[in-house]
Write an enzyme that holds these catalytic residues in place. Structure first.
Site, PDB file in Angstrom:
ATOM      1  N   SER A  92     -33.016  16.152   3.568  1.00 30.95           N
ATOM      2  CA  SER A  92     -34.397  15.843   3.190  1.00 30.95           C
ATOM      3  C   SER A  92     -34.665  14.383   3.537  1.00 30.95           C
ATOM      4  O   SER A  92     -34.551  13.995   4.694  1.00 30.95           O
ATOM      5  CB  SER A  92     -34.628  16.134   1.706  1.00 30.95           C
ATOM      6  OG  SER A  92     -35.985  15.945   1.366  1.00 30.95           O
ATOM      7  N   HIS A 117     -36.359  19.207   5.154  1.00 33.68           N
ATOM      8  CA  HIS A 117     -37.663  19.204   4.506  1.00 33.68           C
ATOM      9  C   HIS A 117     -38.640  18.409   5.367  1.00 33.68           C
ATOM     10  O   HIS A 117     -38.472  17.209   5.543  1.00 33.68           O
ATOM     11  CB  HIS A 117     -37.572  18.576   3.115  1.00 33.68           C
ATOM     12  CG  HIS A 117     -36.726  19.357   2.158  1.00 33.68           C
ATOM     13  ND1 HIS A 117     -36.252  18.837   0.975  1.00 33.68           N
ATOM     14  CD2 HIS A 117     -36.264  20.636   2.198  1.00 33.68           C
ATOM     15  CE1 HIS A 117     -35.542  19.749   0.340  1.00 33.68           C
ATOM     16  NE2 HIS A 117     -35.528  20.843   1.068  1.00 33.68           N
ATOM     17  N   MET A 166     -33.621  13.823  -1.525  1.00 36.38           N
ATOM     18  CA  MET A 166     -33.990  13.765  -2.930  1.00 36.38           C
ATOM     19  C   MET A 166     -33.907  15.162  -3.545  1.00 36.38           C
ATOM     20  O   MET A 166     -34.217  16.147  -2.901  1.00 36.38           O
ATOM     21  CB  MET A 166     -35.410  13.217  -3.062  1.00 36.38           C
ATOM     22  CG  MET A 166     -35.929  13.085  -4.476  1.00 36.38           C
ATOM     23  SD  MET A 166     -37.523  12.215  -4.532  1.00 36.38           S
ATOM     24  CE  MET A 166     -38.535  13.294  -3.531  1.00 36.38           C
ATOM     25  N   ASP A 214     -31.940  20.615  -3.817  1.00 38.12           N
ATOM     26  CA  ASP A 214     -32.011  21.769  -2.928  1.00 38.12           C
ATOM     27  C   ASP A 214     -30.727  21.854  -2.110  1.00 38.12           C
ATOM     28  O   ASP A 214     -30.291  20.866  -1.509  1.00 38.12           O
ATOM     29  CB  ASP A 214     -33.225  21.642  -2.007  1.00 38.12           C
ATOM     30  CG  ASP A 214     -33.463  22.891  -1.178  1.00 38.12           C
ATOM     31  OD1 ASP A 214     -33.094  23.986  -1.643  1.00 38.12           O
ATOM     32  OD2 ASP A 214     -34.020  22.771  -0.066  1.00 38.12           O
TER      33      ASP A 214
END
Length: 374
Positions: free
Chosen positions: A193, A220, A315, A318
């Site tokens: 991410s 992401h 962050m 996930d």
């Protein structure tokens, strides 16, 4: 602690809007506004902010050129604002390569469903990269310009529970190399991410064109960015890299990037492994599209334990549950180490849950992959 922010944009209205949002956060204080990239470079020197928000398109000096100059003269964490267009994606990726740590869509309605949520996300992003400090990227000694004696010392905050909401996972020491286990793999997965675009490029670039496994990438990223990012990776890597499409058959030496705004899952059709790109999340309650968890759970159901999975900077958490599913099947899980992450959230989630077996610096991950699975 209050972090000082410099807001850079050629629009007076937009600067005022960003300033109002950031000043409402008790951990942030806007100490200056710059109308163009040259003003930004000068004000970084005079104001010594802890973080900069930077527009891309500006007169006098554009944002990408300003990022390069700032990273050479006085490195500071930079958050880019970008339009969700193909051109905006290319420019943002250029800025990340130049040293910016993260980005957000410039239109707040593209960030979240309402203004309050968008403001919270902006403040969170700014706090995160401000806490990370400038340790993630330093200019070479050849290129760096000396700081004046009166300049304050540059800050470097180790990312830990401040960034991820969990306790430090220092119990898993960093390794720089691995000894080949002898395990046979059929798939490599990588999830990331915040900070991921630069990290993914660093991991994938050294891998050879005849790498023996298919590679699934989940980053992401907005839907308008993933195609441009896949194109960039394909141009910079020996591997064949593409934005994943529904029906793609997985092949060794090919990397498939999950498209933004969609979910990427693996399905078995006879002896063939095929990708399905969908809006559905199945039984998973997920906040991300694409989601690392969704992809990894499907990988676990198809490949079982014959998987090497790597979780990079990002962050949140996930990837943790997807990695848990893989580990239960016997797969090998690695995490990027704390010191080299922009945000030590996703790797910490798998490390602190004792799911990953090794923490590795971003500089060493590709060599470790080649040793273990290449």
């Amino acid at each position: 602690m209050v972090f000082k922010v410099l807001v850079v944009d050629d629009s007076t209205f937009y600067r005022r809007r960003v300033r109002e949002i950031l000043d409402a956060d008790r951990e942030l204080e806007v100490v200056g506004e710059a109308r163009n990239g040259q003003d930004a470079v000068d004000m970084v020197q005079s104001l010594a902010p802890d973080v900069v928000t930077m527009d891309v398109e500006m007169p006098v000096m554009d944002g990408i050129t300003a990022v390069k100059a700032i990273m050479q003269q006085r490195p500071v964490p930079i958050l880019m604002f970008s339009s969700l267009t193909h051109h905006g994606a290319q420019a943002t990726l250029d800025a990340l390569e130049a040293g910016a740590l993260d980005f957000l869509p410039k239109k707040f309605e593209d960030i979240a469903q309402n203004r309050k949520e968008a403001a919270q996300m902006l403040c969170t992003k700014v706090r995160l990269i401000a806490r990370r400090g400038i340790g993630i990227r330093r200019p070479s000694l050849r290129d760096a310009k000396p700081l004046p004696p009166s300049a304050p010392k540059q800050k470097f905050f180790r990312s830990s529970g401040l960034l991820s909401g969990r306790n430090d996972a220092a119990s898993q020491p960093t390794v720089s190399s691995v000894t080949r286990s002898g395990k046979l793999y059929k798939c490599l997965t990588i999830g990331a991410s915040t900070g991921g675009p630069v990290a993914l490029q660093k991991v994938l670039t050294p891998l050879p064109a005849d790498f023996p496994l298919p590679i699934l990438l989940v980053q992401h990223m907005p839907g308008t960015f993933t195609h441009a990012f896949a194109e960039r990776l394909n141009g910079n890597c020996k591997l064949a890299v593409k934005e994943a499409e529904d029906g793609d058959i997985l092949r060794a030496g090919h990397a498939y990037l999950a498209p933004g705004g969609k979910q990427m899952v693996v399905e078995q059709q006879g002896s063939i492994k095929r990708l399905r790109i969908t809006d559905e999340t199945g039984q998973d309650k997920v906040s991300y599209k694409p989601s690392v968890d969704v992809t990894l759970r499907s990988v676990a159901s198809v490949y079982g334990g014959d998987v090497l999975s790597v979780i990079l900077t990002g962050m949140g958490a996930d990837g943790r549950e997807g990695c848990r599913s893989l580990k239960e099947k016997g797969a090998t899980i690695w995490a990027q180490d704390q010191a080299s992450c922009v945000v030590y959230g996703m790797p910490q989630a798998v490390a602190s849950a004792n799911i990953s077996v090794k923490s590795i610096s971003i500089d060493d991950i590709s060599n470790c992959i080649l040793t273990e699975a290449g």
